[in-house]
Enzyme design. Structure first.
Site, PDB file in Angstrom:
ATOM      1  N   ASP A  23     -12.632   4.307 -10.642  1.00 57.71           N
ATOM      2  CA  ASP A  23     -12.358   2.870 -10.541  1.00 57.71           C
ATOM      3  C   ASP A  23     -12.887   2.164 -11.789  1.00 57.71           C
ATOM      4  OD1 ASP A  23     -12.116   0.212  -9.520  1.00 57.71           O
ATOM      5  OD2 ASP A  23     -12.653   0.879  -7.508  1.00 57.71           O
ATOM      6  N   HIS A  61      -8.625  -1.822  -1.959  1.00 59.09           N
ATOM      7  CA  HIS A  61      -9.695  -0.820  -1.835  1.00 59.09           C
ATOM      8  C   HIS A  61     -10.625  -1.061  -0.638  1.00 59.09           C
ATOM      9  CE1 HIS A  61     -11.452   2.422  -4.768  1.00 59.09           C
ATOM     10  NE2 HIS A  61     -11.311   2.883  -3.547  1.00 59.09           N
ATOM     11  N   HIS A 106     -14.062  -0.746 -11.288  1.00 60.20           N
ATOM     12  CA  HIS A 106     -15.081  -1.574 -10.616  1.00 60.20           C
ATOM     13  C   HIS A 106     -15.945  -0.703  -9.709  1.00 60.20           C
ATOM     14  CE1 HIS A 106     -11.271  -3.858 -11.135  1.00 60.20           C
ATOM     15  NE2 HIS A 106     -12.081  -4.792 -11.623  1.00 60.20           N
ATOM     16  N   ASP A 162      -8.789   4.366  -7.384  1.00 63.70           N
ATOM     17  CA  ASP A 162      -8.219   3.029  -7.578  1.00 63.70           C
ATOM     18  C   ASP A 162      -7.380   3.089  -8.852  1.00 63.70           C
ATOM     19  OD1 ASP A 162      -7.790   0.336  -8.380  1.00 63.70           O
ATOM     20  OD2 ASP A 162      -9.577  -0.306  -7.284  1.00 63.70           O
ATOM     21  N   GLU A 166      -4.686   0.052  -4.568  1.00 64.15           N
ATOM     22  CA  GLU A 166      -4.556  -1.072  -5.511  1.00 64.15           C
ATOM     23  C   GLU A 166      -3.307  -1.029  -6.396  1.00 64.15           C
ATOM     24  OE1 GLU A 166      -6.364  -3.866  -5.415  1.00 64.15           O
ATOM     25  OE2 GLU A 166      -8.157  -3.292  -4.274  1.00 64.15           O
ATOM     26  N   ASP A 212     -17.256  -1.839  -6.772  1.00 65.11           N
ATOM     27  CA  ASP A 212     -16.971  -2.197  -5.372  1.00 65.11           C
ATOM     28  C   ASP A 212     -18.183  -1.995  -4.471  1.00 65.11           C
ATOM     29  OD1 ASP A 212     -14.468  -2.841  -6.264  1.00 65.11           O
ATOM     30  OD2 ASP A 212     -13.451  -1.103  -5.408  1.00 65.11           O
ATOM     31  N   ASP A 261      -6.544   1.022 -10.816  1.00 66.96           N
ATOM     32  CA  ASP A 261      -7.030   0.201 -11.935  1.00 66.96           C
ATOM     33  C   ASP A 261      -8.079   0.923 -12.789  1.00 66.96           C
ATOM     34  OD1 ASP A 261      -9.648  -0.328 -10.894  1.00 66.96           O
ATOM     35  OD2 ASP A 261      -9.027  -2.248 -10.023  1.00 66.96           O
ATOM     36  N   HIS A 310     -12.646  -6.240  -0.851  1.00 64.92           N
ATOM     37  CA  HIS A 310     -12.312  -5.042  -1.653  1.00 64.92           C
ATOM     38  C   HIS A 310     -13.351  -4.780  -2.749  1.00 64.92           C
ATOM     39  CE1 HIS A 310      -9.755  -6.657  -5.303  1.00 64.92           C
ATOM     40  NE2 HIS A 310     -10.780  -7.438  -5.066  1.00 64.92           N
TER      41      HIS A 310
HETATM   42  N1  ARG Z   1     -11.032  -3.004  -5.638  1.00 70.83           N
HETATM   43  C1  ARG Z   1     -11.075  -3.865  -6.621  1.00 70.83           C
HETATM   44  N2  ARG Z   1     -10.059  -4.059  -7.405  1.00 70.83           N
HETATM   45  N3  ARG Z   1     -12.214  -4.572  -6.773  1.00 70.83           N
HETATM   46  C2  ARG Z   1     -12.429  -5.588  -7.718  1.00 70.83           C
HETATM   47  C3  ARG Z   1     -13.741  -6.272  -7.467  1.00 70.83           C
HETATM   48  C4  ARG Z   1     -14.003  -7.381  -8.444  1.00 70.83           C
HETATM   49  C5  ARG Z   1     -15.356  -8.071  -8.281  1.00 70.83           C
HETATM   50  N4  ARG Z   1     -16.428  -7.191  -8.659  1.00 70.83           N
HETATM   51  C6  ARG Z   1     -15.545  -8.588  -6.862  1.00 70.83           C
HETATM   52  O1  ARG Z   1     -16.456  -8.151  -6.198  1.00 70.83           O
HETATM   53  O2  ARG Z   1     -14.800  -9.403  -6.421  1.00 70.83           O
END
Ligand code: ARG
Length: 335
Positions: free
Chosen positions: A146, A118, A148, A253, A298, A150, A255, A163
């Site tokens: 997502d 991402h 998350h 994303d 992702e 991010d 996920d 990411h």
């Molecule tokens: N694009 C993603 N899958 N991001 C996951 C981020 C996980 C965590 N919050 C980090 O900053 O590392």
């Protein structure tokens, strides 16, 4: 062909595609193999044959080797918990991608960016934001789907993985680190998005400092709690109403989907969207007639399913889910 007229594109049929085989925003290899897997699964063929797009694609999956510095040590940032990982590489690759995407978007093409992790959204969204400002005099809205947020800054990140930071740089909430101002130093005003034009859907794994950033900046976010409470139909009504009359960049994303549907991804989180909820989000964004660009990121075909639901089928199921999301956003309908 879709019957929905697009409000912001010169013509409805031209699709620019950039295939980004890049994994440097995080530590697991394999996410760079996703564009090839998506294309081999027939995604671009379906977009052309079933949905009627004229596809503008250079036929390559870019690995951006020519942009990668020979040395890229972790960047220690003052008062940060973790050093930034591969900062020069991610900055250089996303800069190149931003220009590729801009070249499509300035022609009034819909742009599809196939990741990759991402972090690449720094490139795709900045390129589209710039083109939309120039072409339409409008600010770009982003719907970020997502698990998350991010939105970590180099200071708040607990992992150092970029990411987890793209939104912070795009919204101007993180600045190029003073220890190396060349890192994302290329992002200027015209590349930025407004935190007021950003909507999240599907959040369920948000770091404590990220929650603070979301609150302090009044960022609109629909978590899985909201999806449970209101149902995905109402969530999409609210999200699109919030976006108003702006062109939309959908950054999806995989996920965001529950690992039951998309197990082959680097940071899976249980309790996510069903495949139908994901497809529904994409269908609604298409129906809005405001979609100008989409990222799908992702998908990691090298990660096998550890949930046990799909076993060795995990990778192909995740690729299949990714293809379905893109087709729905680009106009495939059930009837
Ligand atoms: N694009 C993603 N899958 N991001 C996951 C981020 C996980 C965590 N919050 C980090 O900053 O590392």
């Amino acid at each position: 062909m879709s019957t929905i007229h697009n409000k912001f594109l010169g013509t409805d049929v031209h699709l620019g595609v950039v295939a980004v085989g890049f994994s440097g925003g995080q530590g697991k290899s394999g996410v760079d193999a996703a564009p090839q897997a998506l294309i081999e699964a027939g995604l671009l063929t379906a977009l052309h044959e079933d949905l009627g797009f004229t596809i503008h694609h250079d036929g390559r999956v870019h690995d951006y080797t020519e942009y990668k510095p020979s040395s890229d040590p972790p960047l220690v940032v003052a008062d940060a918990k973790m050093p930034m990982l591969r900062p020069k590489t991610v900055s250089a690759v996303t800069r190149a991608l931003s220009e590729q995407v801009y070249e499509h978007a300035k022609e009034g093409r819909l742009v599809l960016t196939l990741g990759g992790d991402h972090s690449i959204a720094v490139g795709s969204i900045s390129g589209v934001a710039k083109a939309v400002k120039q072409r339409l005099g409008k600010d770009l809205a982003v719907i970020w789907v997502d698990a998350h947020a991010d939105i970590n800054t180099p200071h708040s990140s607990g992992s150092g993985n970029i990411h987890g930071m793209p939104v912070a740089f795009l919204a101007g909430l993180a600045k190029p680190p003073k220890e190396d101002p060349s890192v994302f130093g290329w992002l200027d005003q015209e590349h930025h998005i407004s935190p007021k034009k950003l909507v999240y859907i599907g959040l369920r794994d948000v770091d404590v400092p990220e929650k603070k950033i979301l609150k302090e900046n009044g960022i609109k976010a629909f978590s899985m709690h909201d999806v449970d409470r209101y149902g995905i139909g109402k969530i999409m009504d609210m999200a699109l109403e919030y976006v108003g009359d702006s062109p939309i960049h959908l950054s999806f994303d995989v996920d965001a989907l529950d690992p039951m549907w998309a197990p082959s991804t680097g940071t899976p989180v249980r309790g996510g969207l069903t495949l139908r909820e994901g497809d529904f989000i994409c269908e609604c964004v298409h129906e809005s007639g405001a979609l100008v660009a989409m990222d799908l990121v992702e998908v990691n075909p090298h990660i096998l399913d550890t949930t046990g639901f799909t076993g060795l089928m995990g990778a192909s199921e995740t690729v299949r889910a990714g293809c379905s999301l893109v087709r729905c956003a680009l106009g495939e309908s059930l009837l």
